[in-house]
Design a protein around this motif. Structure first.
Motif, short mmCIF file in Angstrom:
data_model
loop_
_atom_site.label_atom_id
_atom_site.label_comp_id
_atom_site.label_asym_id
_atom_site.label_seq_id
_atom_site.Cartn_x
_atom_site.Cartn_y
_atom_site.Cartn_z
N THR A 275 0.85 -1.19 0.00
CA THR A 275 0.00 0.00 0.00
C THR A 275 0.89 1.25 0.00
O THR A 275 1.86 1.33 0.75
CB THR A 275 -0.90 0.01 1.26
N ASP A 418 -7.33 -3.24 -10.41
CA ASP A 418 -6.68 -2.90 -9.14
C ASP A 418 -7.55 -3.33 -7.96
O ASP A 418 -8.77 -3.38 -8.07
CB ASP A 418 -6.42 -1.40 -9.08
N GLU A 419 -6.88 -3.62 -6.84
CA GLU A 419 -7.55 -4.05 -5.60
C GLU A 419 -8.35 -5.33 -5.82
O GLU A 419 -9.50 -5.47 -5.41
CB GLU A 419 -8.46 -2.94 -5.06
N GLN A 421 -8.26 -8.04 -4.44
CA GLN A 421 -8.64 -8.76 -3.23
C GLN A 421 -10.09 -8.49 -2.83
O GLN A 421 -10.66 -9.21 -2.01
CB GLN A 421 -7.71 -8.38 -2.06
N THR A 450 -2.69 -5.73 -6.51
CA THR A 450 -3.15 -5.66 -5.13
C THR A 450 -1.94 -5.70 -4.21
O THR A 450 -0.83 -6.05 -4.62
CB THR A 450 -4.09 -6.83 -4.79
N ALA A 590 -10.66 0.30 1.57
CA ALA A 590 -9.90 0.48 0.31
C ALA A 590 -10.41 1.72 -0.39
O ALA A 590 -11.60 1.99 -0.41
CB ALA A 590 -10.06 -0.74 -0.59
N GLN A 611 -5.95 -4.40 4.49
CA GLN A 611 -6.52 -3.18 3.90
C GLN A 611 -6.87 -2.16 4.98
O GLN A 611 -6.61 -0.97 4.83
CB GLN A 611 -7.76 -3.52 3.07
#
Length: 826
Positions: A275, A418-419, A421, A450, A590, A611
């Protein structure tokens, strides 16, 4: 021999026009044959009479052209079977049945193949053929469409009913030999035909205008120049921070590695980065490298970008980063000027601007622009799209006519996902494998990104029925070399001190309930973010604090405008170093760029914990942030988390209980998450999902050619999260926005002609999106549906929107008022 497809268009002009437009994205022989036959049934004399203005509303007998077109194809097939076999190949019978369905259903949705044609419609077309109407289809096919063939007549037979209109056991066995390719080819051929058909039959503004083609060169140029400028400025920066240096290193390593992978013919990649590692610009740099390679290889198709993100809030943030804008001093930021963000609530600025012009000047040019922009957004005919996971993944699975209009423009794309998860765990591997095949078939590429990258290997489940086994559908994906190509040595970057921003301490008190949590929070001297699993839990904790100015409640029981105001208010207090407390559901996990010194997180699966922890010391302003992980209990001593995370998700909780140790730091979590994905993948049934109230398996549905059933797939499980209710929260008693919406709806219904009807439809959609900031969605399980707030008797419910009756039932501080909100998530 003059026949029309539409009042102002010759039939042969339309059919050949559709064929030309479809070939832009799809060159399957199966699709070309379907196009040539899809409107032959319009030769029906009854249909030709129906097109005359004086016959509007007059019953003229049998006028259904789709099934008559299928009947014509069946007659053609009997006389030209050898030629068709040569065109379609050894598996021609499967493809013939696909052609039949495409022709029959091109004005509807793709059906399950075990109910591929309606018996009633077959009976009606057979009855019509018995009338011996003049149907010179063979002559038309030869003379007008230029298709040399053995002549055929339209005669009475049961070939369609007994052979072509059924999907028998032998067909199913043949289908399952190559189910994935058949399924995708069928979807794409159908989507390409309906998109080309609507385009050719539509207004002249959309007929021959492709915005992708018009704008792709500018898009490529702006991406190239914009990224070059940004990276050069960063390179010349004298006081580079450690984070600047690491972000550059991450980007350069990923770009170098994708160059190697592209030379090997790879099309799907993974980007695992911590992150705050600058993934947005890295993803764009990777897309640029793919575009450069594509141009060096002189591929005839230039590649557009489709950026998919899980939540609307993140799409808005990414758009803010990417889109070119000027500040008050004339300084430019961003990369690209022409991008299109599409979701259920996103406002299309171009449509808004054209509508304003149209209100001032109702000229044909302005109307043309409006129709053009609407068609662009609903077909994704744009070189740079930003959209949500719901739009992206549901389009890939869809059988719905209107949704599938987007699918042809998924070809020649670079998907930046993207992201990832945020997807349900059972779908991680399914969609990665699906995308690999889709990209190979449609000249596309996918980058999955991710901070918590799942494993992509199929679990070995010997007890599974063969139709549910992923390794049999996705035949090569289980081999490591065919899975997403990892672009970074992620372990190296996770070990960096700058990405070691917090430690996690466990709260292991007995009977740790809402009251105990409040007491623990009150011991802190700094700002606190508390993330709980249900709306009910957030409201209880907020109520426990009482009417306190520095405590902010955040969940989906607030309108979007107020959610943004609350986050902005929290950021102001953080900037002043005030002790603000946000109590939120996981909607803040997120996509919300916020930085707290202390974060509390109720028991949850590991990806959610990581997250959530990503909001702690996000910008590395402190030596070490503090995350508290705990198991919140209700008044009966039961875990609140276990009420939400059930079945296999309960195993994810057990993993965290076992492997999240007191004092674990951020860079130690990389090894923990690797262990997590190894452990859960062993127990996942890939593609298992609930569709409606029924447990289904997406792999089995593909194997059984069940397009309609799979088309019901939704990322948000209604049976788990509850029924959805939308409320419009008026700004005050004088707010007339809903009345304007209803007025436009009635105008749309009464409108005559394509232009007026479409114009009002666009205005309805625009008004809906203008109201979106004051629209609130609640979900209630069946047992709680009686708790839905009262809605206005004056304003009837339209389009699923209710107007909240009593404005006192909604407050900025506490949201919408329900008697209880048990088990409402987010």
């Amino acid at each position: 021999m003059n026949f029309k497809s539409h009042p102002d268009k010759a039939l042969e002009v339309h059919i050949l026009g559709v064929l030309e437009k479809m070939k832009r994205n799809c060159n399957f022989p199966m699709a070309e044959i379907a196009v040539l036959f899809h409107d032959l049934g319009k030769i029906n004399p009854n249909f030709q009479e129906k097109l005359k203005p004086e016959n509007k509303g007059v019953f003229l007998g049998y006028t259904n052209h789709s099934y008559l077109s299928v009947y014509a194809f069946a007659c053609y097939l009997e006389k030209n079977i050898a030629a068709l076999k040569a065109i379609l190949g050894d598996d021609f019978l499967i493809k013939v049945k696909c052609i039949v369905v495409i022709i029959a259903k091109h004005h509807g949705n793709l059906p399950d193949f075990d109910a591929m044609l309606g018996v009633e419609q077959i009976e009606k077309v057979e009855a019509f053929v018995k009338t011996k109407a003049l149907l010179p289809m063979s002559v038309f096919y030869n003379e007008k469409l230029g298709q040399i063939h053995h002549p055929f007549e339209i005669y009475e037979h049961e070939f369609l009913r007994k052979k072509l209109g059924v999907f028998n056991i032998k067909d199913k066995e043949n289908w399952q030999k190559d189910a994935l390719n058949y399924f995708m080819d069928m979807q794409f051929a159908f989507a390409s035909l309906i998109e080309a058909d609507k385009r050719d039959a539509g207004h002249k503004a959309v007929r021959d205008y492709y915005h992708f083609d018009h704008a792709i060169e500018q898009s490529l140029s702006e991406i190239e120049q914009g990224l070059t400028t940004i990276f050069e400025v960063l390179a010349q920066k004298e006081d580079k921070s450690t984070l600047d240096i690491l972000r550059t290193s991450i980007r350069e390593e990923a770009v170098e590695n994708i160059g190697i992978a592209l030379e090997q013919g790879k099309r799907i990649f993974s980007l695992t980065a911590p992150t705050g590692a600058g993934k947005t610009f890295t993803l764009l740099a990777l897309a640029r490298e793919i575009q450069r390679t594509n141009q060096r290889n002189k591929n005839g198709h230039k590649l557009g970008i489709l950026y998919a993100l899980p939540f609307l809030s993140i799409t808005e943030q990414v758009e803010q980063i990417i889109k070119i804008k000027m500040d008050n001093e004339g300084n430019k930021s961003g990369i690209i000027s022409d991008l299109l963000s599409f979701s259920s609530k996103s406002i299309n600025e171009k449509i808004e601007e054209v509508q304003e012009r149209l209100e001032q000047d109702a000229s044909n040019d302005n109307l043309n622009d409006l129709l053009q922009e609407d068609f662009i957004q609903h077909t994704f005919d744009h070189p740079f799209m930003i959209t949500t996971f719901v739009q992206f993944f549901e389009t890939l699975m869809s059988n719905h006519n209107s949704t599938m209009l987007k699918l042809p423009n998924f070809s020649n794309r670079i998907f930046l996902i993207d992201e990832v998860q945020a997807l349900p765990p059972r779908l991680y591997i399914f969609f990665a494998a699906w995308l690999k095949t889709f990209c190979e078939k449609n000249n596309s590429y996918a980058i999955i990104s991710t901070a918590t990258m799942p494993h992509f290997s199929f679990p070995i489940k010997t007890h599974l029925d063969a139709l549910k086994k992923p390794e049999l559908l996705f035949k090569s994906f289980d081999k490591k070399e065919n899975q997403p190509y990892e672009l970074l040595d992620a372990k190296k970057y996770f070990a960096e001190d700058i990405f070691n921003r917090y430690k996690i301490d466990l709260i292991q008190e007995e009977n740790f309930d809402t009251k105990a949590l409040k007491v623990h929070i009150e011991t802190q001297s700094q700002a606190v973010l508390v993330i709980l699993n249900t709306i009910d839990d957030t409201k209880k904790l907020y109520a426990a604090f009482g009417d306190t100015e520095n405590v902010i409640l955040l969940n989906t029981h607030f309108i979007p405008m107020d959610r943004r105001r609350k986050i902005a208010l929290a950021k102001e207090k953080l900037a002043k170093n005030e002790k603000v407390i946000i109590i939120s559901t996981q909607l803040i996990e997120a996509g919300v760029d916020i930085d707290f010194p202390i974060v509390y997180r109720d028991l949850c699966p590991l990806p959610s914990l990581i997250q959530s922890a990503g909001r702690c010391n996000r910008n590395n302003k402190r030596a070490m942030g503090q995350v508290y992980f705990f198991n919140l209990l209700d008044e009966n001593g039961k875990s609140r988390a276990e009420l939400i995370y059930k079945n296999e998700a309960k195993e994810f909780l057990e993993f965290c209980k076992t492997h999240i140790l007191h004092g674990v730091t951020e860079n130690q979590l990389y090894g923990v998450q690797d262990l997590f994905f190894k452990s859960i993948s062993e127990n996942l049934t890939i593609g298992a999902y609930k569709i409606g109230n029924k447990d289904e398996n997406m792999i089995q549905l593909v194997n059984e050619a069940k397009f309609e059933t799979l088309g019901k797939f939704q990322l948000i499980d209604q049976s788990f999260f509850g029924s959805q209710y939308q409320y419009y929260i008026r700004e005050n008693e004088n707010d007339k926005s809903y009345d304007v919406l209803i007025d436009l709806m009635f105008k749309m219904v009464k409108a005559e002609g394509y232009e007026d009807s479409t114009r009002y439809k666009i205005e309805v959609n625009s008004q809906m999106k203008n109201m979106a900031e004051l629209l609130l969605t609640i979900r209630l399980t069946p047992k709680k549906e009686n708790l839905a707030p009262l809605f206005s008797n004056v304003h009837k419910e339209y389009m699923g929107i209710r107007v909240l009756q009593n404005l006192e039932d909604y407050h900025f501080e506490s949201g919408i008022r329900l008697d209880a909100t048990h088990n409402c998530m987010l």
